[in-house]
Design a protein around this motif. Structure first.
Motif, PDB file in Angstrom:
ATOM      1  N   LYS A  40     -33.646   2.649  18.177  1.00  0.00           N
ATOM      2  CA  LYS A  40     -32.395   3.278  18.612  1.00  0.00           C
ATOM      3  C   LYS A  40     -31.614   2.345  19.548  1.00  0.00           C
ATOM      4  N   THR A  64     -22.634  -4.785   9.191  1.00  0.00           N
ATOM      5  CA  THR A  64     -22.412  -3.527   8.461  1.00  0.00           C
ATOM      6  C   THR A  64     -23.207  -3.448   7.159  1.00  0.00           C
ATOM      7  N   GLN A 107     -30.013  -0.107  17.344  1.00  0.00           N
ATOM      8  CA  GLN A 107     -28.898   0.556  16.672  1.00  0.00           C
ATOM      9  C   GLN A 107     -27.672   0.625  17.592  1.00  0.00           C
ATOM     10  N   ALA A 108     -27.883   0.958  18.841  1.00  0.00           N
ATOM     11  CA  ALA A 108     -26.771   1.042  19.799  1.00  0.00           C
ATOM     12  C   ALA A 108     -26.096  -0.320  19.973  1.00  0.00           C
ATOM     13  N   ARG A 162     -27.161  -2.779   9.771  1.00  0.00           N
ATOM     14  CA  ARG A 162     -27.052  -1.321   9.868  1.00  0.00           C
ATOM     15  C   ARG A 162     -28.014  -0.627   8.902  1.00  0.00           C
ATOM     16  N   VAL A 188     -26.056  -2.867  17.775  1.00  0.00           N
ATOM     17  CA  VAL A 188     -25.356  -3.211  16.535  1.00  0.00           C
ATOM     18  C   VAL A 188     -24.069  -2.399  16.398  1.00  0.00           C
ATOM     19  N   GLU A 189     -24.142  -1.099  16.651  1.00  0.00           N
ATOM     20  CA  GLU A 189     -22.947  -0.254  16.523  1.00  0.00           C
ATOM     21  C   GLU A 189     -21.878  -0.646  17.536  1.00  0.00           C
ATOM     22  N   SER A 190     -22.298  -1.021  18.729  1.00  0.00           N
ATOM     23  CA  SER A 190     -21.356  -1.459  19.749  1.00  0.00           C
ATOM     24  C   SER A 190     -20.642  -2.734  19.312  1.00  0.00           C
ATOM     25  N   ARG A 191     -21.393  -3.682  18.768  1.00  0.00           N
ATOM     26  CA  ARG A 191     -20.794  -4.940  18.313  1.00  0.00           C
ATOM     27  C   ARG A 191     -19.872  -4.697  17.114  1.00  0.00           C
ATOM     28  N   ILE A 192     -20.255  -3.808  16.210  1.00  0.00           N
ATOM     29  CA  ILE A 192     -19.394  -3.483  15.067  1.00  0.00           C
ATOM     30  C   ILE A 192     -18.057  -2.932  15.565  1.00  0.00           C
ATOM     31  N   GLN A 193     -18.112  -2.013  16.528  1.00  0.00           N
ATOM     32  CA  GLN A 193     -16.882  -1.447  17.080  1.00  0.00           C
ATOM     33  C   GLN A 193     -16.043  -2.522  17.761  1.00  0.00           C
ATOM     34  N   LYS A 239     -14.393  -4.598  15.066  1.00  0.00           N
ATOM     35  CA  LYS A 239     -13.309  -3.844  14.424  1.00  0.00           C
ATOM     36  C   LYS A 239     -12.078  -3.803  15.328  1.00  0.00           C
TER      37      LYS A 239
END
Length: 195
Positions: free
Chosen positions: A91, A60, A94-95, A64, A97-102, A105
């Protein structure tokens, strides 16, 4: 139904034959019921909790923003076209990284950090260090049983959902366990259990 029958029905994987008294059985049963009743609870060891927390922080606070900068640079240089492989690559990153962040969480939304006192030593449970003897080769080794989120076989952190982990759960020192490994059947004896 006899106590051993109740034990086998309610505690799959627990060696009911090694239970010497009802207090041991009740202790094991409470541990298994806690695990199954709170199926959404994810138990993490302190070091695993910290490692995953550090990963979330890195993604994050570092990854990110790096990806956002790369996208911004690509757009500023007029590289926003249908055939922009650099932008597609960014992109895609980005997908991921965002998937792993979710995912992280979600894990932390359901996580419970185990304290040392939560880790059983009279039987194998999450967090237990188990010294084993390979019956076929006479080799001794130690593994730690963890949840799938902390598992790392190279570091001897064995998932409680792996064939070995399933066979170990609930076993006690002196028990012999057998399980089907990817390379064939295995038999180990439990030497000791510690935190």
């Amino acid at each position: 139904m006899a106590n051993k029958d109740v034990c086998k029905a309610r505690l799959p994987g627990y060696n009911c034959d090694s239970t010497n008294n009802m207090s041991d059985l009740n202790e094991a049963k409470r541990a298994v019921e806690t695990d199954s009743d709170s199926s959404s609870t994810i138990f993490l060891l302190p070091e695993g909790y910290k490692r995953l927390r550090d990963e979330l922080e890195h993604l994050t606070l570092t990854r990110r923003p790096e990806i956002a900068d790369r996208i911004r640079e690509s757009l500023q240089h007029g590289e926003f076209s249908e055939d922009n492989s650099e932008l597609d690559e960014v992109k895609f990153d980005q997908a991921i990284v965002e998937s792993r962040i979710q995912e992280l969480k979600t894990i932390f939304g359901n996580a419970q950090e185990l304290s040392t006192s939560d880790i059983p030593t009279s039987y194998v449970g999450i967090g237990s260090r188990v010294s084993l003897n390979d019956e076929a080769f006479g080799e001794k080794f130690t593994v730690r049983v963890v949840t799938i989120y902390e598992a790392d076989p190279n570091a001897d952190l064995i998932s409680n959902e792996s064939p070995l982990g399933v066979a170990l759960m609930g076993s006690r020192p002196g028990d012999k366990i057998e399980f089907e490994a990817p390379d064939g059947p295995r038999a180990y004896s439990v030497i000791s259990i510690s935190r």
